[in-house]
Scaffold this motif. Sequence first.
Motif, mmCIF file in Angstrom:
data_model
loop_
_atom_site.group_PDB
_atom_site.id
_atom_site.type_symbol
_atom_site.label_atom_id
_atom_site.label_comp_id
_atom_site.label_asym_id
_atom_site.label_seq_id
_atom_site.Cartn_x
_atom_site.Cartn_y
_atom_site.Cartn_z
ATOM 1 N N PRO A 7 0.822 -1.217 0.000
ATOM 2 C CA PRO A 7 0.000 0.000 0.000
ATOM 3 C C PRO A 7 0.853 1.263 0.000
ATOM 4 O O PRO A 7 1.942 1.304 0.574
ATOM 5 N N ASN A 8 0.339 2.292 -0.664
ATOM 6 C CA ASN A 8 0.938 3.623 -0.563
ATOM 7 C C ASN A 8 0.570 4.214 0.790
ATOM 8 O O ASN A 8 -0.551 4.049 1.264
ATOM 9 N N VAL A 9 1.508 4.912 1.411
ATOM 10 C CA VAL A 9 1.265 5.437 2.747
ATOM 11 C C VAL A 9 1.833 6.843 2.893
ATOM 12 O O VAL A 9 2.751 7.245 2.170
ATOM 13 N N VAL A 10 1.253 7.567 3.845
ATOM 14 C CA VAL A 10 1.823 8.816 4.341
ATOM 15 C C VAL A 10 2.327 8.551 5.744
ATOM 16 O O VAL A 10 1.590 8.044 6.599
ATOM 17 N N TYR A 11 3.602 8.841 5.994
ATOM 18 C CA TYR A 11 4.178 8.741 7.338
ATOM 19 C C TYR A 11 4.166 10.134 7.958
ATOM 20 O O TYR A 11 4.706 11.086 7.397
ATOM 21 N N TRP A 12 3.567 10.225 9.153
ATOM 22 C CA TRP A 12 3.390 11.511 9.821
ATOM 23 C C TRP A 12 4.560 11.788 10.754
ATOM 24 O O TRP A 12 4.912 10.958 11.583
ATOM 25 N N GLY A 62 -5.019 5.254 -1.653
ATOM 26 C CA GLY A 62 -5.143 4.349 -2.783
ATOM 27 C C GLY A 62 -5.908 3.098 -2.415
ATOM 28 O O GLY A 62 -6.572 3.018 -1.376
ATOM 29 N N THR A 63 -5.805 2.070 -3.273
ATOM 30 C CA THR A 63 -6.570 0.841 -3.072
ATOM 31 C C THR A 63 -5.932 -0.096 -2.057
ATOM 32 O O THR A 63 -6.575 -1.010 -1.562
ATOM 33 N N GLY A 64 -4.662 0.088 -1.790
ATOM 34 C CA GLY A 64 -3.924 -0.827 -0.928
ATOM 35 C C GLY A 64 -3.058 -1.789 -1.692
ATOM 36 O O GLY A 64 -2.197 -2.457 -1.111
ATOM 37 N N SER A 65 -3.266 -1.874 -3.017
ATOM 38 C CA SER A 65 -2.454 -2.789 -3.826
ATOM 39 C C SER A 65 -2.046 -2.152 -5.152
ATOM 40 O O SER A 65 -1.766 -2.857 -6.118
ATOM 41 N N LYS A 104 -7.235 16.603 7.542
ATOM 42 C CA LYS A 104 -7.354 15.811 8.770
ATOM 43 C C LYS A 104 -6.707 14.433 8.598
ATOM 44 O O LYS A 104 -7.163 13.442 9.156
ATOM 45 N N ARG A 105 -5.683 14.391 7.783
ATOM 46 C CA ARG A 105 -4.935 13.163 7.511
ATOM 47 C C ARG A 105 -5.739 12.141 6.711
ATOM 48 O O ARG A 105 -5.452 10.950 6.741
ATOM 49 N N GLY A 106 -6.734 12.608 5.970
ATOM 50 C CA GLY A 106 -7.537 11.720 5.145
ATOM 51 C C GLY A 106 -7.432 12.068 3.677
ATOM 52 O O GLY A 106 -7.243 13.237 3.302
ATOM 53 N N PHE A 107 -7.561 11.038 2.807
ATOM 54 C CA PHE A 107 -7.480 11.214 1.353
ATOM 55 C C PHE A 107 -8.531 10.341 0.668
ATOM 56 O O PHE A 107 -8.260 9.683 -0.330
ATOM 57 N N SER A 108 -9.750 10.347 1.203
ATOM 58 C CA SER A 108 -10.789 9.454 0.690
ATOM 59 C C SER A 108 -11.407 9.956 -0.611
ATOM 60 O O SER A 108 -11.821 9.152 -1.451
ATOM 61 N N ARG A 109 -11.500 11.272 -0.787
ATOM 62 C CA ARG A 109 -12.075 11.790 -2.034
ATOM 63 C C ARG A 109 -11.027 11.699 -3.128
ATOM 64 O O ARG A 109 -9.872 12.086 -2.941
ATOM 65 N N GLN A 110 -11.430 11.215 -4.279
ATOM 66 C CA GLN A 110 -10.458 10.938 -5.334
ATOM 67 C C GLN A 110 -11.095 11.110 -6.700
ATOM 68 O O GLN A 110 -12.322 11.085 -6.850
#
Length: 371
Positions: free
Chosen positions: A214-219, A233-236, A272-278
């Motif tokens: 998965p693609n990630v953001v590290y805080w 992303g989708t996780g894969s 708010k650390r979210g990226f759900s809208r795409q």
Amino acid sequence: MLRLLTALLLVSPLLSSAQDLRFTSPNSRRIFGLEEKRTASIGLGDVDGDGDVDAVIANGRHWPQQNVVFYNNGRGIFTVGRPLDEIRETSYATELADFDGDGDLDIAVGNDQAPNALYLNNGKGQFTLAGTFGQAYSSTRNLTVCDLDQDGDFDIMITNRGMENEICLNDGKGNFDETRAFGSSDDSTIDVEVADLDGDGHQDLILANRDGQPNVVYWNDGSLGFGESSPYGTGSDETRSVALADFDGDGLLDLATANINEANYIYFGDGKRGFSRQVEFSSEGYRSYSIATADFDQDGKPDLVVGNNRAGNRVFLNGDRGVQWTEIILDEDGLATYDVVVGDLNGDQRMDIAVANSDAVNPFHFNLPKQ
């Protein structure tokens, strides 16, 4: 997760939102030399201090080849070049920055299974190998330069496919003796971008991963600790590159991805650390290897350029808050493009595009007003 399909993809530079620009086709002068090497990366910057943008070409990938510096003649043509070093390197990446704080641009080179190399500038665009950084024999795929610890100098992030990624901290004089890890020990990271995404004043890390990871953001916790992460992303996804900009104009940074054998997407930040809208901005399942952002049509909105492997490269113009995009075919050569970078090569205040190809010449495209 719902994927929002872009409502309109146009494929002509003559349509309304693209009327004010055109990109030149490659010719025998708009290339970085005639040699067809396994180029993986291009770095742009004024290395000789004459006020124009020069280019550093990183060659080899898995096989040792010579890296080259090309000097701009002031009109966007590169009539003089010299080897960066007499040695040949397995180079995947190059970045330019003033690492030793003396006022000129130095060069960092990331190599596959060989030491990463730092070259210092004498102020005239001539370079001397000054040392190494990071693990000596890692599978380096990309470098990202920024002041991660915010101490006033440039640090280097190294992405290593199938190995631990690295943060190399600069002591202010171009020495990188302190190295820290980020991510997991088996990350297949190809690219990392750096920005304060959550507004806490600390630089976060945005990773593009391959091999089903998965693609990630590290805080960033403020002490260069990256224990907290959020996926996007989708996780894969097979993501090879990521670019950041405020595509929808809401004051928050968004993430644009270049994916392999699937559509390319923008993930909108919510603060708010979210990226759900795409939104899907490129529906074709190309092997997209590189992505960069710039305001090509000078309308105040960030656009995109995507480098594809064997599918032709494309520019996407932002038409409506990152939801509607106009596609321009930059070239249809179908070459193995590994990198696309942007810069004002001919000094006309418009952002041009340079392309790194494997086993082919490396062209550049001037961004010109429509005639």
